[in-house]
Structures are given as C-alpha cells and as structure tokens.
Design a protein around this motif. Structure first.
Motif, short mmCIF file in Angstrom:
data_model
loop_
_atom_site.label_atom_id
_atom_site.label_comp_id
_atom_site.label_asym_id
_atom_site.label_seq_id
_atom_site.Cartn_x
_atom_site.Cartn_y
_atom_site.Cartn_z
N LEU A 1 25.35 -15.85 -58.21
CA LEU A 1 24.86 -17.22 -58.05
C LEU A 1 23.52 -17.44 -58.73
N LEU A 2 23.30 -18.66 -59.18
CA LEU A 2 21.99 -19.01 -59.74
C LEU A 2 20.89 -18.83 -58.70
N SER A 3 21.25 -18.96 -57.41
CA SER A 3 20.26 -18.79 -56.35
C SER A 3 19.79 -17.34 -56.22
N GLU A 4 20.47 -16.41 -56.91
CA GLU A 4 20.05 -15.00 -56.92
C GLU A 4 19.19 -14.69 -58.14
N GLN B 1 29.53 -22.94 -59.01
CA GLN B 1 28.72 -22.24 -58.01
C GLN B 1 29.34 -22.39 -56.62
#
Ligand code: 5GP
Ligand code: ZN
Length: 111
Positions: A49-52, A87
């Motif tokens: 994920l982009l959140s990672e 996502q």
C-alpha cells in the motif's frame, strides 16, 4: 514475501515475459487485460500500500514513474494511456504487492 504472486513473478518462479526490467522494477502484460493494451509495472520489492511508504520505497516508486514515460513508444502507448494504482478493498486491489497499471492502445471510457 511468501504466497505473493508478484514476488513469484519477480523471482522467476512464475514465468511471465518481461517487456522491461531493471534493478528496481519489471513491466509485464496483465494476464486479464482490461484494455487493448494493459501492462503492470511491478516494483521488485514487496509492499502492498501507498500508506506503507518510506524513503526507500518512495525512491522505487519515483523510479517507476521516471521509467514509464521512456517506455511509451515501445509499449504502444504514445497516443496516451491511463495509470491506475488500486489500493485496498474499496479500490479493488486483488494482488497485495503494489503495482502500477498502464492501460491504453485505444480510447478508454470516461470514469
Ligand atoms: P489489482 O486488482 O490488484 O490492482 O491488479 C492485479 C492485476 O494482476 C489484475 O489486473 C490481474 O489480471 C493481474 N494478474 C493477476 N495474476 C497475474 C499473473 O499471474 N500474471 C499476470 N501477468 N497478471 C496477473
Ligand atoms: Zn510481493
């Protein structure tokens, strides 16, 4: 990452012709194309994920976006294309290894 289909493709455990490869990424054709031309740009390192995001991963994603435009002609995308990163559940992500879809080869429907 065990049981990650894209890690297995990157490792060569699942054969998939590479249209482009360097030390950070590969480009392959999507197995179920959603447009006349449908490619996947897959970073060689696993994260979902982009959140990672972190600095190392950001460098890899930056690299992908620097390389993709250089491949437009070779991939037949010079008339334009769509870039998608799905996502999570609501985004329709089915493979939990971050990847960039490149869709083109025809006029795509508005969305
Ligand atoms: P997502 O839905 O996670 O954004 O996209 C995953 C994509 O990977 C889908 O478009 C699917 O067709 C593609 N895909 C899944 N398994 C394979 C495979 O083994 N080989 C290739 N080339 N594409 C795959
Ligand atoms: Zn993976």
């Amino acid at each position: 990452m065990e049981n990650c289909i894209f890690c297995k493709i990157v490792a060569g455990e699942i054969p998939s012709p590479r249209l482009y490869e360097d030390d950070k990424m590969i480009v392959i054709r999507d197995i179920e194309p959603k447009a006349k031309l449908h490619y996947l740009c897959i970073p060689k390192t696993h994260f979902a994920l982009l959140s990672e995001m972190n600095d190392v991963r950001a460098e890899i994603v930056k690299h992908c976006f620097q390389v993709i435009p250089t491949l437009e002609k070779q991939l037949g995308l010079e008339e334009g294309y769509r870039v998608i990163i799905n996502q999570g559940e609501n985004g329709g992500q089915t493979v939990h290894h971050l990847h960039i879809h490149l869709l083109g080869g025809e006029k795509l429907a508005d969305f």
